[in-house]
Scaffold this active site. Sequence first.
Site, PDB file in Angstrom:
ATOM      1  N   PRO A  36       0.778  -1.215   0.000  1.00 58.49           N
ATOM      2  CA  PRO A  36       0.000   0.000   0.000  1.00 58.49           C
ATOM      3  C   PRO A  36       0.814   1.272   0.000  1.00 58.49           C
ATOM      4  O   PRO A  36       0.282   2.331  -0.243  1.00 58.49           O
ATOM      5  CB  PRO A  36      -0.836  -0.106   1.283  1.00 58.49           C
ATOM      6  CG  PRO A  36      -0.208  -1.172   2.083  1.00 58.49           C
ATOM      7  CD  PRO A  36       0.541  -2.050   1.158  1.00 58.49           C
ATOM      8  N   GLY A  82      -3.027  -2.926  -4.877  1.00 57.34           N
ATOM      9  CA  GLY A  82      -2.528  -2.016  -3.855  1.00 57.34           C
ATOM     10  C   GLY A  82      -3.499  -1.821  -2.707  1.00 57.34           C
ATOM     11  O   GLY A  82      -4.245  -2.710  -2.320  1.00 57.34           O
ATOM     12  N   SER A  83      -3.527  -0.639  -2.184  1.00 59.26           N
ATOM     13  CA  SER A  83      -4.320  -0.365  -0.988  1.00 59.26           C
ATOM     14  C   SER A  83      -5.810  -0.267  -1.255  1.00 59.26           C
ATOM     15  O   SER A  83      -6.586  -0.018  -0.331  1.00 59.26           O
ATOM     16  CB  SER A  83      -3.833   0.928  -0.327  1.00 59.26           C
ATOM     17  OG  SER A  83      -2.712   0.641   0.466  1.00 59.26           O
ATOM     18  N   ILE A  84      -6.221  -0.504  -2.507  1.00 56.38           N
ATOM     19  CA  ILE A  84      -7.651  -0.582  -2.767  1.00 56.38           C
ATOM     20  C   ILE A  84      -8.258  -1.722  -1.971  1.00 56.38           C
ATOM     21  O   ILE A  84      -9.468  -1.754  -1.708  1.00 56.38           O
ATOM     22  CB  ILE A  84      -7.902  -0.748  -4.283  1.00 56.38           C
ATOM     23  CG1 ILE A  84      -7.447   0.520  -5.013  1.00 56.38           C
ATOM     24  CG2 ILE A  84      -9.369  -1.004  -4.574  1.00 56.38           C
ATOM     25  CD1 ILE A  84      -7.510   0.427  -6.513  1.00 56.38           C
ATOM     26  N   TYR A 115      -1.766   7.820   8.268  1.00 58.40           N
ATOM     27  CA  TYR A 115      -1.905   6.614   7.442  1.00 58.40           C
ATOM     28  C   TYR A 115      -1.004   5.520   7.985  1.00 58.40           C
ATOM     29  O   TYR A 115       0.169   5.747   8.227  1.00 58.40           O
ATOM     30  CB  TYR A 115      -1.518   6.916   5.996  1.00 58.40           C
ATOM     31  CG  TYR A 115      -1.769   5.767   5.047  1.00 58.40           C
ATOM     32  CD1 TYR A 115      -2.994   5.649   4.409  1.00 58.40           C
ATOM     33  CD2 TYR A 115      -0.783   4.817   4.805  1.00 58.40           C
ATOM     34  CE1 TYR A 115      -3.234   4.593   3.543  1.00 58.40           C
ATOM     35  CE2 TYR A 115      -1.019   3.761   3.944  1.00 58.40           C
ATOM     36  CZ  TYR A 115      -2.241   3.661   3.308  1.00 58.40           C
ATOM     37  OH  TYR A 115      -2.471   2.614   2.458  1.00 58.40           O
TER      38      TYR A 115
END
Length: 253
Positions: free
Chosen positions: A9, A90-92, A182
């Site tokens: 991510p 990824g961070s999806i 984050y």
Amino acid sequence: MTKDTEIRPNAKRAMYSCAFMILACGAGFAETGLDAVFDRRIASARATSGVPSVSVAFVRDGQIIYAKAFGKADLASNRGADPNTIYPIGSITKQFVAAAVLLLQEAGRLSLEDKVERYLPDLRHAKQVTIRNLLSQTSGYEDYAYQDYLLSEWTIPIAIPELLARAANNPLAFRPGTAWQYSNTNYSIAGVIVEKASGASLHEYLNERIFDPLQMKTAGACRPGLRGRVTGYVRHALGPSRPAGVEALGVGD
């Protein structure tokens, strides 16, 4: 959290194979001649950027009206990309973990106000942090993936509990709920909570409650070596594309 549907991510690292899903309105492409126009424009943009491959889909009223791939999914083998090429996202993946948590709350299996301690009693700071803090990135847990590039230690497999114990061992960056930062650590913890509350692995739960009902047939574990998976690449300055390093299980899983 299981992240083997994704590239790490920390996405500042350039990954030059891409997949897009775009909402399209109006008449179908074939009817208007836009099909050929987009073929040319996408191919031109890929050639100009040097991106090895790209897959593009346009959706209208829930129906795919354009789905094509351009370039090579793997340069070394000269394997072409096609609409079935699998891309790490990824961070999806974080939105799916959050959706799983909300489904479990809807089913009465957990609450966003639950303390992490209920599911991971031995995790440091678990008495202070709620599930809501995890999902909203307000827990104060530091990000275990604190670099924008692949570290050598991330190529060594590690068990999720050990990874979380290390990540949570430091003092919190702030009192939970008082700031935003984050942190992949938050969603790794949330993924474990999904497993404990559901009694299934994260992938099993996502398949049962989200992917299968929505007929997302290609969504799921995207491990290295998976048939049809695209190869990720990095490029430094004006240099050539080189295969990107891959995190080991536990770090990127």
